[in-house]
Motif scaffolding. Structure first.
Motif, mmCIF file in Angstrom:
data_model
loop_
_atom_site.group_PDB
_atom_site.id
_atom_site.type_symbol
_atom_site.label_atom_id
_atom_site.label_comp_id
_atom_site.label_asym_id
_atom_site.label_seq_id
_atom_site.Cartn_x
_atom_site.Cartn_y
_atom_site.Cartn_z
ATOM 1 N N GLY A 128 -87.116 63.062 -77.598
ATOM 2 C CA GLY A 128 -86.845 61.414 -77.186
ATOM 3 C C GLY A 128 -85.896 60.694 -77.812
ATOM 4 O O GLY A 128 -85.984 59.381 -77.335
ATOM 5 N N PHE A 129 -84.987 61.103 -78.488
ATOM 6 C CA PHE A 129 -84.020 60.317 -79.274
ATOM 7 C C PHE A 129 -82.823 60.503 -78.172
ATOM 8 O O PHE A 129 -82.662 61.168 -77.383
ATOM 9 C CB PHE A 129 -83.457 60.983 -80.536
ATOM 10 N N HIS A 130 -81.994 59.333 -78.141
ATOM 11 C CA HIS A 130 -80.964 59.216 -77.272
ATOM 12 C C HIS A 130 -79.662 58.972 -78.099
ATOM 13 O O HIS A 130 -79.748 58.046 -79.185
ATOM 14 C CB HIS A 130 -81.205 58.213 -76.270
ATOM 15 N N PRO A 131 -78.438 59.141 -77.524
ATOM 16 C CA PRO A 131 -77.364 58.537 -78.237
ATOM 17 C C PRO A 131 -77.164 57.401 -78.217
ATOM 18 O O PRO A 131 -77.654 56.607 -77.234
ATOM 19 C CB PRO A 131 -76.267 59.383 -77.371
ATOM 20 N N VAL A 132 -76.787 56.359 -79.074
ATOM 21 C CA VAL A 132 -76.789 55.055 -79.175
ATOM 22 C C VAL A 132 -75.850 54.376 -77.899
ATOM 23 O O VAL A 132 -75.262 55.293 -77.340
ATOM 24 C CB VAL A 132 -76.199 54.494 -80.371
ATOM 25 N N GLU A 133 -76.245 53.518 -77.423
ATOM 26 C CA GLU A 133 -75.588 53.005 -76.079
ATOM 27 C C GLU A 133 -74.118 52.391 -76.524
ATOM 28 O O GLU A 133 -73.786 52.146 -77.660
ATOM 29 C CB GLU A 133 -76.480 51.635 -75.697
ATOM 30 N N ILE A 134 -73.340 52.100 -75.472
ATOM 31 C CA ILE A 134 -72.048 51.605 -75.580
ATOM 32 C C ILE A 134 -71.823 50.370 -76.454
ATOM 33 O O ILE A 134 -70.982 50.206 -77.076
ATOM 34 C CB ILE A 134 -71.422 51.673 -74.203
ATOM 35 N N ASN A 135 -72.807 49.543 -76.474
ATOM 36 C CA ASN A 135 -72.757 48.390 -77.026
ATOM 37 C C ASN A 135 -73.213 48.131 -78.313
ATOM 38 O O ASN A 135 -73.298 47.188 -79.217
ATOM 39 C CB ASN A 135 -73.307 47.207 -76.255
ATOM 40 N N SER A 185 -71.754 58.738 -90.861
ATOM 41 C CA SER A 185 -71.135 58.392 -89.755
ATOM 42 C C SER A 185 -70.444 59.166 -88.719
ATOM 43 O O SER A 185 -70.163 58.809 -87.718
ATOM 44 C CB SER A 185 -70.262 56.995 -89.949
ATOM 45 N N ASP A 186 -69.833 60.358 -89.321
ATOM 46 C CA ASP A 186 -69.244 61.168 -88.797
ATOM 47 C C ASP A 186 -69.997 61.799 -87.533
ATOM 48 O O ASP A 186 -69.701 62.551 -86.868
ATOM 49 C CB ASP A 186 -68.272 62.142 -89.564
ATOM 50 N N PHE A 187 -71.312 61.939 -87.853
ATOM 51 C CA PHE A 187 -72.374 62.535 -86.879
ATOM 52 C C PHE A 187 -72.747 61.830 -85.912
ATOM 53 O O PHE A 187 -72.771 60.493 -85.984
ATOM 54 C CB PHE A 187 -73.669 62.908 -87.666
ATOM 55 N N LYS A 188 -73.446 62.404 -84.997
ATOM 56 C CA LYS A 188 -73.823 61.577 -83.739
ATOM 57 C C LYS A 188 -74.895 60.628 -84.059
ATOM 58 O O LYS A 188 -76.186 61.134 -84.613
ATOM 59 C CB LYS A 188 -74.336 62.517 -82.638
ATOM 60 N N ALA A 189 -74.859 59.137 -83.938
ATOM 61 C CA ALA A 189 -75.888 58.293 -83.997
ATOM 62 C C ALA A 189 -76.877 58.276 -82.866
ATOM 63 O O ALA A 189 -76.327 58.315 -81.684
ATOM 64 C CB ALA A 189 -75.209 56.881 -84.192
ATOM 65 N N MET A 190 -78.145 58.470 -83.220
ATOM 66 C CA MET A 190 -79.068 58.473 -81.864
ATOM 67 C C MET A 190 -80.399 57.521 -82.407
ATOM 68 O O MET A 190 -80.397 57.047 -83.562
ATOM 69 C CB MET A 190 -79.683 60.149 -81.768
ATOM 70 N N TYR A 191 -80.957 57.157 -81.330
ATOM 71 C CA TYR A 191 -82.076 56.501 -81.662
ATOM 72 C C TYR A 191 -83.346 56.502 -80.618
ATOM 73 O O TYR A 191 -83.126 57.108 -79.581
ATOM 74 C CB TYR A 191 -81.791 54.831 -81.657
ATOM 75 N N LEU A 192 -84.558 55.969 -81.106
ATOM 76 C CA LEU A 192 -85.700 56.111 -80.252
ATOM 77 C C LEU A 192 -86.488 55.125 -80.209
ATOM 78 O O LEU A 192 -86.781 54.595 -81.188
ATOM 79 C CB LEU A 192 -86.513 57.461 -80.985
ATOM 80 N N SER A 193 -86.296 54.247 -78.957
ATOM 81 C CA SER A 193 -87.132 53.098 -79.152
ATOM 82 C C SER A 193 -88.597 53.155 -79.003
ATOM 83 O O SER A 193 -89.270 54.077 -78.570
ATOM 84 C CB SER A 193 -86.616 52.155 -77.663
ATOM 85 N N LEU A 194 -89.238 52.392 -80.024
ATOM 86 C CA LEU A 194 -90.838 52.359 -80.195
ATOM 87 C C LEU A 194 -91.307 51.096 -79.543
ATOM 88 O O LEU A 194 -92.637 51.288 -79.199
ATOM 89 C CB LEU A 194 -91.240 52.380 -81.666
ATOM 90 N N ARG A 195 -90.494 50.175 -79.235
ATOM 91 C CA ARG A 195 -90.956 49.024 -78.333
ATOM 92 C C ARG A 195 -89.799 48.532 -77.721
ATOM 93 O O ARG A 195 -88.774 49.119 -77.941
ATOM 94 C CB ARG A 195 -91.339 47.776 -79.554
ATOM 95 N N GLU A 196 -90.133 47.802 -76.736
ATOM 96 C CA GLU A 196 -89.135 47.489 -75.656
ATOM 97 C C GLU A 196 -87.923 46.657 -76.474
ATOM 98 O O GLU A 196 -88.050 45.639 -77.104
ATOM 99 C CB GLU A 196 -89.842 46.777 -74.442
ATOM 100 N N VAL A 197 -86.690 47.098 -76.106
ATOM 101 C CA VAL A 197 -85.517 46.408 -76.454
ATOM 102 C C VAL A 197 -84.850 45.656 -75.468
ATOM 103 O O VAL A 197 -84.567 46.508 -74.379
ATOM 104 C CB VAL A 197 -84.664 47.204 -77.336
ATOM 105 N N HIS A 198 -84.484 44.328 -75.477
ATOM 106 C CA HIS A 198 -83.814 43.630 -74.198
ATOM 107 C C HIS A 198 -82.273 43.318 -75.002
ATOM 108 O O HIS A 198 -82.009 42.922 -75.848
ATOM 109 C CB HIS A 198 -84.555 42.320 -74.006
ATOM 110 N N PHE A 211 -83.976 55.527 -85.990
ATOM 111 C CA PHE A 211 -82.519 55.804 -86.095
ATOM 112 C C PHE A 211 -82.278 56.956 -86.888
ATOM 113 O O PHE A 211 -82.692 57.138 -87.815
ATOM 114 C CB PHE A 211 -81.988 54.407 -86.494
ATOM 115 N N LEU A 212 -81.014 57.494 -86.527
ATOM 116 C CA LEU A 212 -80.902 58.880 -87.239
ATOM 117 C C LEU A 212 -79.468 59.079 -86.957
ATOM 118 O O LEU A 212 -78.752 58.747 -85.726
ATOM 119 C CB LEU A 212 -81.634 60.090 -87.263
ATOM 120 N N HIS A 213 -78.792 59.881 -87.653
ATOM 121 C CA HIS A 213 -77.543 60.582 -87.543
ATOM 122 C C HIS A 213 -77.883 62.025 -87.596
ATOM 123 O O HIS A 213 -78.271 62.636 -88.410
ATOM 124 C CB HIS A 213 -76.388 60.329 -88.770
ATOM 125 N N SER A 214 -77.364 62.707 -86.482
ATOM 126 C CA SER A 214 -78.019 64.209 -86.350
ATOM 127 C C SER A 214 -76.467 65.024 -86.533
ATOM 128 O O SER A 214 -75.455 64.695 -86.050
ATOM 129 C CB SER A 214 -78.191 64.415 -84.927
#
Length: 222
Positions: A188-195, A204-217, A173-176
């Motif tokens: 490989g990072f994506h903006p966080v999902e709507i939920n 927190s004013d920067f874009k939150a992004m994440y990269l899944s390393l294991r499956e997330v349900h 996870f990071l803020h870009s």
């Protein structure tokens, strides 16, 4: 450091990265020469003045990426600070939402079963590359990437090793900062999902992004 020009790009011929945890790395005097570029002086101040206290306070551990430079005889002749990054434990809170059927909706008086859950993660709290290396490309085993991309790949690989053998977690996870958003998406990072509802921080004013390393349900019914 030798550079080659190819297709209007600058290439570094010899890139020999060596990663050291800040508190035990050699040549710490080089940290004061680190320069992230105009407008990013806070990154310079962090590595030279704040990172040690950051680790002591449990806020994050900083790693320094050196480039080892060798002479013609193969002896180490010099070192450059290429980049640094800071890692910290975190969680990405998210709303897990499942829509009730009509009978359940009448019974509970609401449309959704909502649970606040969390994705265990390692946060890249700081990541900066010295201006000397920001626009350089390196070719290794026929793969051509910017030096910064080689470093982020190394971070991903090292955290993958960490989660397999030391500590379980599912994502990075990071803020870009705006300038780096495309870079992280390309790696490989994506903006966080709507939920997803990232915890508040100074970034927190920067874009939150994440990269899944294991499956997330996750469930998020409309």
């Amino acid at each position: 450091m030798e550079k080659e020009n190819k297709n209007k790009r600058e290439y570094i011929k010899d890139f020999n990265p060596d990663v050291s945890e800040l508190s035990i790395c050699e040549h710490q005097d080089l940290l004061y020469k680190f320069n992230a570029g105009d407008g990013y002086e806070n990154f310079n101040d962090f590595i030279s003045e704040e990172a040690y206290k950051y680790a002591k306070d449990g806020e994050g551990v900083t790693y320094v990426v050196f480039n080892n430079i060798y002479d013609e005889d193969g002896n180490l002749s010099d070192r450059d600070v290429v980049a640094y990054y800071t890692l910290s434990a975190t969680s990405i809170p998210y709303e897990d939402r499942i829509r009730y059927d009509e009978e359940e909706e009448k019974k509970y008086g609401k449309k959704y079963d909502i649970q606040i859950c969390g994705i265990s993660a390692v946060e890249i709290k700081m990541f900066a590359v010295d201006v000397k290396y920001q626009d350089l490309f390196y070719v290794y085993e026929d793969e051509e990437l910017p030096v910064s991309a080689w470093i982020i790949k190394n971070i991903i690989d090292s955290t993958e090793n960490l989660l397999q053998y030391t500590l379980g977690f599912k994502a990075l996870f990071l803020h870009s900062v705006p300038k780096a958003e495309n870079f992280y998406e390309e790696n490989g990072f994506h903006p966080v999902e709507i939920n997803m509802q990232p915890l508040h921080s100074i970034d927190s004013d920067f874009k939150a992004m994440y990269l899944s390393l294991r499956e997330v349900h996750m469930n998020y019914d409309d």
